[in-house]
Design a protein around this motif. Structure first.
Motif, short mmCIF file in Angstrom:
data_model
loop_
_atom_site.label_atom_id
_atom_site.label_comp_id
_atom_site.label_asym_id
_atom_site.label_seq_id
_atom_site.Cartn_x
_atom_site.Cartn_y
_atom_site.Cartn_z
N TYR A 70 51.03 109.43 51.18
CA TYR A 70 50.85 109.10 49.77
C TYR A 70 49.55 108.29 49.66
CZ TYR A 70 51.01 106.68 45.38
OH TYR A 70 50.65 106.19 44.15
N LEU A 98 60.04 102.16 61.85
CA LEU A 98 60.02 101.19 62.95
C LEU A 98 61.21 101.34 63.90
CD1 LEU A 98 58.78 97.97 61.12
CD2 LEU A 98 57.60 99.16 62.97
N TRP A 107 61.27 96.74 53.70
CA TRP A 107 60.35 95.64 54.01
C TRP A 107 59.23 95.50 52.97
CZ3 TRP A 107 59.08 94.64 59.88
CH2 TRP A 107 60.22 94.07 60.49
N GLU A 140 56.60 111.32 54.36
CA GLU A 140 56.34 110.40 55.46
C GLU A 140 54.96 110.71 56.04
OE1 GLU A 140 57.69 107.69 57.21
OE2 GLU A 140 55.83 108.01 58.35
N GLN A 141 54.17 109.64 56.25
CA GLN A 141 52.80 109.88 56.73
C GLN A 141 52.76 110.37 58.19
OE1 GLN A 141 50.55 106.26 56.78
NE2 GLN A 141 52.16 105.09 57.73
N ILE A 182 67.69 96.16 60.62
CA ILE A 182 67.81 97.50 60.02
C ILE A 182 68.96 97.52 59.00
CG2 ILE A 182 68.26 99.93 60.53
CD1 ILE A 182 67.06 99.21 63.40
N ALA A 192 64.85 102.28 55.40
CA ALA A 192 65.01 101.95 53.98
C ALA A 192 64.97 103.20 53.13
CB ALA A 192 63.92 100.97 53.55
C1 LIG Z 1 58.81 95.10 66.88
C2 LIG Z 1 60.04 95.23 66.04
C3 LIG Z 1 61.27 95.29 66.65
C4 LIG Z 1 62.43 95.40 65.87
N1 LIG Z 1 63.62 95.45 66.50
C5 LIG Z 1 64.76 95.53 65.75
C6 LIG Z 1 66.02 95.58 66.39
O1 LIG Z 1 66.12 95.53 67.63
N2 LIG Z 1 67.13 95.66 65.58
C7 LIG Z 1 67.05 95.71 64.21
O2 LIG Z 1 68.07 95.81 63.52
N3 LIG Z 1 65.84 95.66 63.59
C8 LIG Z 1 64.72 95.57 64.32
N4 LIG Z 1 63.50 95.51 63.68
C9 LIG Z 1 63.47 95.51 62.20
C10 LIG Z 1 63.51 96.94 61.61
O3 LIG Z 1 62.58 97.74 62.29
C11 LIG Z 1 63.21 96.87 60.12
O4 LIG Z 1 64.24 96.11 59.49
C12 LIG Z 1 63.18 98.25 59.42
O5 LIG Z 1 62.49 99.19 60.19
C13 LIG Z 1 62.50 98.15 58.05
O6 LIG Z 1 62.66 99.41 57.45
P1 LIG Z 1 61.66 100.03 56.36
O7 LIG Z 1 62.16 101.42 56.14
O8 LIG Z 1 61.53 99.10 55.22
O9 LIG Z 1 60.21 100.08 57.05
P2 LIG Z 1 59.64 100.96 58.24
O10 LIG Z 1 60.65 101.11 59.31
O11 LIG Z 1 58.33 100.34 58.57
O12 LIG Z 1 59.40 102.42 57.60
C14 LIG Z 1 58.37 102.66 56.66
C15 LIG Z 1 57.90 104.10 56.77
O13 LIG Z 1 56.98 104.37 55.71
C16 LIG Z 1 55.92 105.16 56.20
N5 LIG Z 1 54.75 105.00 55.32
C17 LIG Z 1 54.01 103.89 55.14
N6 LIG Z 1 53.01 104.12 54.27
C18 LIG Z 1 53.12 105.41 53.87
C19 LIG Z 1 52.36 106.25 52.99
N7 LIG Z 1 51.28 105.78 52.32
N8 LIG Z 1 52.74 107.53 52.83
C20 LIG Z 1 53.83 108.03 53.50
N9 LIG Z 1 54.57 107.28 54.37
C21 LIG Z 1 54.22 105.99 54.54
C22 LIG Z 1 55.71 104.61 57.61
O14 LIG Z 1 55.01 105.53 58.44
C23 LIG Z 1 57.14 104.37 58.07
O15 LIG Z 1 57.68 105.51 58.72
C24 LIG Z 1 62.34 95.43 64.45
C25 LIG Z 1 61.08 95.36 63.84
C26 LIG Z 1 59.94 95.26 64.63
C27 LIG Z 1 58.60 95.16 63.95
#
Ligand SMILES: Cc1cc2nc3c(=O)[nH]c(=O)nc-3n(C[C@H](O)[C@H](O)[C@H](O)COP(=O)(O)OP(=O)(O)OC[C@H]3O[C@@H](n4cnc5c(N)ncnc54)[C@H](O)[C@@H]3O)c2cc1C
Length: 468
Positions: A81, A45, A374, A37-38, A383, A14
């Protein structure tokens, strides 16, 4: 042209898509983007959630990598953060912030006994098998009979990783400690439970089919689960192509089971002797009501049988069963974590927002503060969905130009200087590239694409190798 300075917190898909979309958007100002990024490594994910035996999905990292390698976005890994940086810091240095902090915790399951020893959240297990640096290196795999609760793709991932033979994971990027742990897994039977019926599952067909293709594992079906006459299935669910394919997959497993049973009843001892050593039982119409414990440890799962109400809902039947298991995994959803100094909706587990504009307690947009991914819309979706989601947030951000913050410290060197002054061992994009190369080299030595480095201090050391 004036320059807009944007901070993005969270380098999962995201956050990275938001950076990419802002860079490519039509606008009448220049942009400088800092991504915090932490963890030492980016990709959220995709690196620490998607299962290691899904290399095609992990391959999305290549597209995200292009954005980071492009040179316009500055990456600051190992910066949290709320600890290393505050909202006041961001306001001093940037015009706006987008929070893309995702979700990494398990949603809770409220049944008696759920906190017993041997009862685990799926998210914790996923973090372990994907080598997340902040979870213990060891995972207790001691049970011969295991329950997994949930009917979504995470439940499938968890089940597959538990039932699969560790050697079949060797070609993947599975970390060494995880391979060793799974190799000693004594599991013989896995029971996967869903409250509703086989046509109501949230699995995607590809992932469900894959479960039946795991080497040396027999799928076991309970024919009672297919015996209901449910008009909602015919009139509504089977109009969805995904459900039709899922139904076909399950019917193929039922046929295979009937053939096996026929062979056994005809006295074909050879067929019985050649049966796989591990079994995966699918249980539908089974609502968990209690984790049965003995001396504080999981000893079984008590379920109540349910049945369809014909309108898409379920009815409790008052019939209870206990399935003996010695450990249990709850895959009932993820849940976002509150972000320091930012409003949080503790029911939905998200930052309250409208189209990505973060809302204050009195429901007014907070100037300069945005959310995406998310943490914006809850832990559902693939994703790819985070991209369309980021587009919406970026459009609002551009539209809101008149309400952005007015930063006073906009020099390029200000943030690295601030982090250094605070003793934060941040990692840069070059540092991440060093970890990436190191992992690939470890893999190459073993004929594998990559072997993940797990401990945070080791990642940081490799990343900062050139810093002296
Ligand atoms: C077990 C599992 C399997 C999955 N498999 C698939 C798949 O096969 N195919 C698919 O399309 N989708 C899959 N997904 C869904 C996909 O992972 C998510 O849609 C996507 O990762 C969400 O993206 P995001 O960037 O919102 O969150 P995230 O990927 O969670 O990224 C958030 C980031 O923010 C960072 N962060 C959090 N708090 C802080 C802070 N205070 N300071 C600095 N950094 C911080 C975290 O460390 C992380 O790196 C899966 C999800 C899970 C849980």
């Amino acid at each position: 042209m004036s320059t807009m300075r944007l901070a993005i917190v969270g380098a999962g898909p995201a956050g990275i898509y938001a950076a990419d979309l802002l860079m490519k958007a039509e606008r009448d100002f220049d942009v400088e983007i800092d991504l915090f990024e932490q963890l030492p490594a980016p990709y959220g994910l995709v690196r620490y959630g998607v299962a290691p035996d899904h290399p095609r999905i992990k391959g999305i990292i290549n597209a995200l990598k292009e954005v980071l390698d492009g040179g316009t976005v500055r990456y600051f890994g190992n910066v949290r953060y709320g600890e290393d940086l505050t909202l006041a810091d961001l306001k001093r240095h940037y015009h706006a912030v987008i929070f893309a902090t995702g979700a990494i915790r398990d949603a809770s399951l409220d049944v008696p006994g759920v906190d017993a020893e041997g009862s685990y959240g799926a998210a914790d297990f996923v973090s372990w098998f994907d080598g997340h640096p902040d979870v213990p290196r060891e995972w207790p795999l001691e049970a011969k009979q295991v329950a997994v609760i949930g009917n979504g793709n995470v439940a499938l991932d968890v089940s597959r990783m538990l039932i699969k033979y560790a050697d079949d994971l060797l070609p993947t990027e599975v970390p060494d400690n995880v391979y060793q742990g799974l190799n000693a897994n004594p599991i013989e039977e896995l029971h996967l439970f869903g409250r509703r019926g086989p046509h109501y599952v949230k699995f995607t067909p590809l992932e469900l089919r894959e479960l039946g293709e795991v080497n040396d594992v027999e799928m076991v079906i309970d024919e009672r689960d297919f015996a209901f006459d449910d008009p909602y299935v015919d009139e509504t669910l089977l109009k969805n192509k995904q459900v039709v394919v899922i139904s076909r997959i399950m019917n193929a497993w039922r046929d295979a089971q009937r053939e096996r049973e026929a062979a056994v009843s005809e006295g074909a001892q050879a067929a019985e002797g050649a049966r796989p050593t591990r079994r995966l039982h699918l249980h539908f119409w089974s609502k968990p009501v209690e984790v049965v414990t003995e001396d504080g440890r999981v000893a079984g799962l008590k379920i109540e049988r349910t049945r369809p109400d014909g309108e898409g809902g379920i009815i409790d039947t008052g019939e209870f069963e206990i399935v003996p298991v010695q450990s249990l995994y709850r895959a009932v959803g993820y849940y976002g974590s509150p972000v320091d100094e930012i409003p949080f909706d503790s029911v939905a587990g998200v930052i309250p927002n409208v189209q990505g504009r973060v809302l204050s307690a009195d429901n007014a947009p907070l100037p300069g503060v945005y959310a995406t991914g998310w943490i914006k819309r809850g832990p559902i979706g693939l994703i790819g969905h985070t991209k369309s989601d980021a587009m919406e947030t970026i459009e609002c951000l551009i539209e809101d130009r008149n309400t952005w913050w007015q930063p006073e410290a906009t020099e390029t060197g200000a943030i690295p200087a601030l982090l250094t002054e605070r003793g934060v061992e941040y990692t840069t994009i070059e540092g991440w590239q060093r970890i990436d190369e190191h992992e690939r080299a470890l893999g190459e030595a073993q004929g594998r694409e990559r072997v993940k480095v797990v401990p945070r201090d080791e990642m940081t050391r490799i990343s900062r190798a050139d810093e002296g």
